[in-house]
Design a protein around this motif. Structure first.
Motif, PDB file in Angstrom:
ATOM      1  N   UNK A  76      76.658  13.767 -27.273  1.00 49.82           N
ATOM      2  CA  UNK A  76      77.873  13.248 -27.972  1.00 49.82           C
ATOM      3  C   UNK A  76      77.601  11.573 -28.833  1.00 49.82           C
ATOM      4  N   UNK A  77      77.095  12.768 -29.915  1.00 42.65           N
ATOM      5  CA  UNK A  77      76.186  12.274 -31.261  1.00 42.65           C
ATOM      6  C   UNK A  77      76.833  11.678 -32.323  1.00 42.65           C
ATOM      7  N   UNK A  78      77.911  11.081 -32.169  1.00 41.96           N
ATOM      8  CA  UNK A  78      78.562  10.853 -33.916  1.00 41.96           C
ATOM      9  C   UNK A  78      78.011  10.341 -35.334  1.00 41.96           C
ATOM     10  N   UNK A  79      78.159  10.875 -36.151  1.00 41.67           N
ATOM     11  CA  UNK A  79      77.746  11.062 -37.372  1.00 41.67           C
ATOM     12  C   UNK A  79      78.020  10.070 -37.942  1.00 41.67           C
ATOM     13  N   UNK A  80      77.648   9.496 -38.887  1.00 38.00           N
ATOM     14  CA  UNK A  80      77.911   8.160 -39.246  1.00 38.00           C
ATOM     15  C   UNK A  80      79.669   8.720 -40.552  1.00 38.00           C
ATOM     16  N   UNK A  81      80.094   7.797 -40.669  1.00 36.50           N
ATOM     17  CA  UNK A  81      82.031   8.572 -41.658  1.00 36.50           C
ATOM     18  C   UNK A  81      81.143   9.392 -43.223  1.00 36.50           C
ATOM     19  N   UNK A  82      81.055  10.403 -42.782  1.00 39.62           N
ATOM     20  CA  UNK A  82      80.587  10.436 -45.254  1.00 39.62           C
ATOM     21  C   UNK A  82      81.522   9.874 -45.978  1.00 39.62           C
ATOM     22  N   UNK A  83      81.335  10.176 -46.937  1.00 37.27           N
ATOM     23  CA  UNK A  83      82.346  10.368 -48.735  1.00 37.27           C
ATOM     24  C   UNK A  83      81.304  10.131 -49.526  1.00 37.27           C
TER      25      UNK A  83
END
Length: 248
Positions: A76-83
């Motif tokens: 469980x390792x969320x990534x920063x929001x891309x954009x």
């Protein structure tokens, strides 16, 4: 008898010219906006990417999925929001996450040819059903134990390994490509039924902060001009670090 003066003032010929000039200015301002919105597919920039103070993370769940890898159980390792790249973010390097379909040769899994099954079937084992009453099929009964078993769901891997490749050089062409807006789907646009994998990259500034870049796409979701791999190949790999998630 002196002529009676008319209360209505004569029209000023200069007023018409001023009105026409105002209309011309308004048309000059409005026409490009109409042309931009009315001709061709619309385009839009995604929201600015989240800045990760901790730096790039090629083992984040979203990154692994983007590389075609399944995160290990319990990962469980969320990534920063891309954009899009924030306007005030000054990138000095790229971290290219390589794994799965983009894994280096030494990380590619060994692929063995599937066993040939056709030459193992004798003519006596081939069952054919011809025309006739349904009762005639009784003599062609098939033992269910002879049928291949339904494959079990593929479990999540125990571990996955990726490589963080740090790239440096002239980032101008890459940043210009990332700054382009994505095209929105046009009405009744026909898109080919195919999948396109795209590189997963972080932009890193001098302080080690990172943003997960989102590639601009066509209305069908494909890379604009498909120029992403070439832009990355033009940069120099200065460091490669192997990262493993799960049990080694």
């Amino acid at each position: 008898m002196p002529p009676i003066a008319d209360d209505r003032a004569a029209p000023d010929p200069r007023a018409g010219r001023r009105d026409r000039r105002r209309a011309g200015v308004a048309l000059t301002i409005v026409l490009p906006a109409l042309l931009a919105g009315g001709c061709g597919p619309e385009s839009a920039l995604p929201p600015a990417a989240e800045v990760a103070d901790a730096g790039p993370d090629c083992l984040a769940d979203e990154v692994l999925w983007g590389l075609g890898l399944t995160p290990p159980d319990g990962h469980d390792r969320p990534a920063p929001a891309s954009g899009s790249v924030p306007a005030d973010f000054d990138a000095v390097a790229i971290v290219d996450c390589r794994g799965g379909w983009r894994a280096p040769l030494d990380l590619q899994p060994e692929v063995t040819a599937p066993p040939e099954r056709l030459d193992r079937v004798s003519p006596e084992d081939v069952v054919t059903a011809g025309p006739g009453p349904v009762d005639d099929l009784a003599e062609h009964e098939v033992d269910l134990q002879d049928l291949p078993a339904v494959p079990e769901p593929v479990p999540a891997p125990v571990s996955v390994t990726v490589v963080e490749a740090e790239l440096r050089g002239d980032l101008g062409p890459l940043l210009a490509a990332l700054a382009r807006p994505s095209q929105q789907p046009a009405p009744d646009e026909a898109c080919p039924a195919m999948m396109q994998m795209r590189p997963v990259i972080y932009l890193v500034d001098a302080d080690g902060r990172a943003v997960l870049a989102r590639w601009p796409t066509t209305g069908c979701g494909f890379l604009l001009d498909d120029g992403a791999p070439g832009l990355l190949d033009a940069l120099e790999v200065v460091r490669e670090t192997t990262r493993t998630a799960g049990a080694a």
